[in-house]
Write an enzyme that holds these catalytic residues in place. Structure first.
Site, mmCIF file in Angstrom:
data_model
loop_
_atom_site.group_PDB
_atom_site.id
_atom_site.type_symbol
_atom_site.label_atom_id
_atom_site.label_comp_id
_atom_site.label_asym_id
_atom_site.label_seq_id
_atom_site.Cartn_x
_atom_site.Cartn_y
_atom_site.Cartn_z
ATOM 1 N N LYS A 1 0.835 -1.208 0.000
ATOM 2 C CA LYS A 1 0.000 0.000 0.000
ATOM 3 C C LYS A 1 0.868 1.257 0.000
ATOM 4 C CE LYS A 1 -1.814 1.578 4.013
ATOM 5 N NZ LYS A 1 -1.483 3.000 4.227
ATOM 6 N N ASN A 2 1.860 1.285 0.887
ATOM 7 C CA ASN A 2 2.640 2.513 1.045
ATOM 8 C C ASN A 2 3.624 2.764 -0.091
ATOM 9 O OD1 ASN A 2 1.253 3.037 3.337
ATOM 10 N ND2 ASN A 2 2.941 2.694 4.764
ATOM 11 N N CYS B 1 -4.908 12.999 12.923
ATOM 12 C CA CYS B 1 -5.520 11.681 12.792
ATOM 13 C C CYS B 1 -5.327 10.988 14.121
ATOM 14 C CB CYS B 1 -4.917 10.891 11.642
ATOM 15 S SG CYS B 1 -3.254 10.357 11.959
ATOM 16 N N ARG C 1 0.534 14.819 13.086
ATOM 17 C CA ARG C 1 1.040 14.582 11.733
ATOM 18 C C ARG C 1 0.963 15.796 10.810
ATOM 19 N NH1 ARG C 1 -0.971 8.602 10.017
ATOM 20 N NH2 ARG C 1 0.887 8.564 8.728
ATOM 21 N N ASP D 1 4.810 0.828 12.131
ATOM 22 C CA ASP D 1 3.630 0.128 11.620
ATOM 23 C C ASP D 1 3.552 -1.333 12.070
ATOM 24 O OD1 ASP D 1 2.757 2.422 10.422
ATOM 25 O OD2 ASP D 1 3.230 1.836 8.376
ATOM 26 N N ARG E 1 -8.710 -0.483 4.705
ATOM 27 C CA ARG E 1 -7.827 0.515 4.088
ATOM 28 C C ARG E 1 -6.479 -0.112 3.743
ATOM 29 N NH1 ARG E 1 -6.316 4.526 7.928
ATOM 30 N NH2 ARG E 1 -4.899 4.891 6.221
HETATM 31 C C1 UD1 Z 1 4.381 7.040 6.456
HETATM 32 C C2 UD1 Z 1 3.546 5.802 6.246
HETATM 33 C C3 UD1 Z 1 2.995 5.309 7.579
HETATM 34 C C4 UD1 Z 1 4.120 5.125 8.586
HETATM 35 C C5 UD1 Z 1 4.980 6.370 8.681
HETATM 36 C C6 UD1 Z 1 6.207 6.191 9.546
HETATM 37 C C7 UD1 Z 1 2.687 6.109 4.007
HETATM 38 C C8 UD1 Z 1 1.519 6.389 3.140
HETATM 39 N N1 UD1 Z 1 2.474 6.121 5.332
HETATM 40 O O1 UD1 Z 1 3.519 8.056 6.966
HETATM 41 O O2 UD1 Z 1 2.321 4.071 7.352
HETATM 42 O O3 UD1 Z 1 3.566 4.857 9.858
HETATM 43 O O4 UD1 Z 1 5.441 6.768 7.365
HETATM 44 O O5 UD1 Z 1 6.973 5.122 9.080
HETATM 45 O O6 UD1 Z 1 3.763 5.843 3.541
HETATM 46 N N2 UD1 Z 1 6.222 15.022 10.523
HETATM 47 C C9 UD1 Z 1 6.185 16.378 10.767
HETATM 48 N N3 UD1 Z 1 6.104 17.249 9.713
HETATM 49 C C10 UD1 Z 1 6.041 16.810 8.415
HETATM 50 C C11 UD1 Z 1 6.064 15.427 8.173
HETATM 51 C C12 UD1 Z 1 6.159 14.555 9.238
HETATM 52 O O7 UD1 Z 1 6.243 16.821 11.934
HETATM 53 O O8 UD1 Z 1 5.955 17.646 7.501
HETATM 54 C C13 UD1 Z 1 6.333 14.058 11.657
HETATM 55 C C14 UD1 Z 1 5.084 13.194 11.818
HETATM 56 O O9 UD1 Z 1 4.091 13.852 12.580
HETATM 57 C C15 UD1 Z 1 5.667 11.973 12.508
HETATM 58 C C16 UD1 Z 1 7.064 11.851 11.883
HETATM 59 O O10 UD1 Z 1 7.356 13.136 11.350
HETATM 60 O O11 UD1 Z 1 5.791 12.193 13.888
HETATM 61 C C17 UD1 Z 1 7.190 10.823 10.790
HETATM 62 O O12 UD1 Z 1 6.093 10.944 9.905
HETATM 63 P P1 UD1 Z 1 6.151 10.555 8.368
HETATM 64 O O13 UD1 Z 1 7.336 9.717 8.088
HETATM 65 O O14 UD1 Z 1 5.978 11.790 7.564
HETATM 66 O O15 UD1 Z 1 4.849 9.675 8.219
HETATM 67 P P2 UD1 Z 1 3.975 9.570 6.928
HETATM 68 O O16 UD1 Z 1 4.861 9.798 5.749
HETATM 69 O O17 UD1 Z 1 2.751 10.389 7.077
#
Ligand code: UD1
Length: 420
Positions: free
Chosen positions: A22-23, A116, A121, A308, A400
């Site tokens: 999925k990711n 969420c 996030r 995850d 999902r």
């Molecule tokens: C992706 C995965 C999700 C997984 C996560 C961490 C997808 C679609 N989803 O989510 O399944 O749990 O990586 O491995 O690939 N953050 C900020 N600012 C930003 C971006 C991130 O503060 O602009 C923080 C987030 O709140 C979190 C951390 O950084 O605490 C890591 O998040 P991130 O790696 O971005 O997660 P996703 O990419 O949303």
């Protein structure tokens, strides 16, 4: 709302085929926005999140054809670079359209995803990176509104490792003028899969899989065909399910290559794991002991232990022999499954981002509520072992992210039924 009824106590045994990731599929579907030529993807999992992304792309003017796990996207008619709130709110990964839209159309209006269940996030790093590449970005009425003539290559540094942030910036950079360097980049295998797809579309990328990715912008990308990598989290989840039930399973269509941290912990817990490999085929075989040993984990960006998989290991530890400590370092609120596991009889104490799990000999079936996708997986694992019946409410989260989960579990000997 659908519920899942599980009768616990059946040992998982047999073979199951794993789906595409999925990711990896979500960002790669967005990569289709970067070209006027068709992009064909195989091994695309049939999941609600994928359906949501395809709808989002279709309303932007992308022609979508889907035949089982094969999806062809043609963005030659892309005419509406808008991601409305109604779609983004159900799936945070919708933010992945932002980078490609700005790069291809010079404009985009994408709803902020909002919070969420597992934490705030934010997407500030996505915005910071695009701004450094010359996009003019404002947040207006809950939307990220971006404009640019053409993005310029830049040196980007993200404050924390962000998976979708790295993917968004990489997709933006492939059509930018000049070189972009992303430092502190996410090293997740899904980032590498996206880079491989972009390269097959004509992008010039090096370093994907390390924490420095270099991208030389090109004028245009062309069509391509790409196979989505196997889902390492689905694979890890089935390994845990078999481990919890004292089972023996063989998973095909997947690879242990991306699962080192998870496989290591399962072996520490007492499982016997081996891989079968040929040039065209790989399978993972797991044999579990009568009772697992407790294993402590700390989540962190790849290649460390994935957040995850945290809920699934909490379920294993709930029944294991001994005490374990689970530290969640990625998301601030990702222990909601602990309270639900406690309803089944688990002994878990939470203190901030740390959970102390004292293994118990037996869990008892009860009604529990799934709070997010991976929490649902943790509850299923517990339900498969608990004495009697467990009812899991709000399983729309599962749909999902896990393809045909009841069928796959049933084929492995579990007693699982969906109640509508
Ligand atoms: C992706 C995965 C999700 C997984 C996560 C961490 C997808 C679609 N989803 O989510 O399944 O749990 O990586 O491995 O690939 N953050 C900020 N600012 C930003 C971006 C991130 O503060 O602009 C923080 C987030 O709140 C979190 C951390 O950084 O605490 C890591 O998040 P991130 O790696 O971005 O997660 P996703 O990419 O949303």
């Amino acid at each position: 709302m659908d519920k899942l009824l599980i009768e616990g106590g059946h040992r998982l045994q047999g073979e199951a085929e794993m789906s595409g990731a999925k990711n990896a599929a979500l960002p790669i579907l967005c990569a289709a926005l970067l070209t006027r030529e068709p992009l064909t993807l195989t091994n695309v999992p049939q999941l609600n999140d994928i359906g949501t992304m395809l709808k989002l792309l279709a309303q932007m003017g992308v022609a979508v054809q889907r035949d089982g796990s094969v999806v062809t996207l043609d963005a030659s008619g892309l005419n509406n670079p808008l991601a409305p709130y109604e779609m983004v709110k159900t799936m945070r990964a919708s933010i992945l359209v932002l980078g490609p839209l700005v790069a291809r159309c010079g404009e985009a209006k994408v709803s902020l995803p909002g919070g969420c269940a597992i934490g705030a996030r934010p997407v500030d790093q996505h915005i910071k990176g695009l701004t450094a590449m010359g996009a003019d970005i404002a947040v207006e009425h809950g939307y990220v509104v971006a404009r640019t003539s053409r993005l310029r290559g830049a040196r980007l540094f993200t404050d924390m490792v962000t998976v979708t942030g790295t993917e968004n910036l990489m997709m933006a950079a492939v059509l930018a003028e000049g070189e972009t360097v992303i430092e502190n980049a996410a090293r997740e295998p899904e980032v590498v899969d996206l880079a491989n797809c972009l390269v097959s579309m004509g992008a010039r990328i090096s370093g994907a899989g390390s924490d420095v990715i270099r991208i030389q912008g090109v004028e245009r990308l062309h069509g391509a065909t790409h196979r989505i990598m196997p889902d390492r989290i689905e694979t890890g989840t089935y390994l845990c399910a078999a481990a919890a039930t004292g089972g023996e399973i063989r998973l095909t269509g997947t690879s242990a290559a991306y699962l080192d941290a998870v496989v290591d912990k399962l072996m520490d817990a007492g499982c016997d794991i081996r891989t079968e490999k040929s040039p065209s085929f790989e399978a993972i075989v797991l044999r579990a002991p009568q009772r697992l040993k407790a294993v402590s984990i700390r989540t962190a960006p790849y290649p460390a232990f994935p957040t995850d998989m945290q809920a699934q290991f909490m379920a294993l530890n709930a029944l294991a022999e001994g005490t374990s400590i689970i530290r969640e370092t990625i998301f601030e609120n990702r222990f909601m499954h602990a309270v639900e596991l406690a309803r089944l009889g688990a002994d878990i104490r939470i203190d901030g981002n740390t959970a102390v799990v004292q293994g118990v000999a037996q869990l008892d079936g009860a009604t529990v509520m799934a709070t997010d996708l991976r929490a649902s997986a943790g509850l299923i694992i517990a339900g498969l072992v608990a004495r009697g019946e467990t009812v899991i409410e709000r399983i729309y989260h599962l749909d999902r992210g896990y393809e045909r989960i009841e069928q796959k579990l049933t084929a492995l000997g579990a007693t699982v039924r969906r109640l509508s």
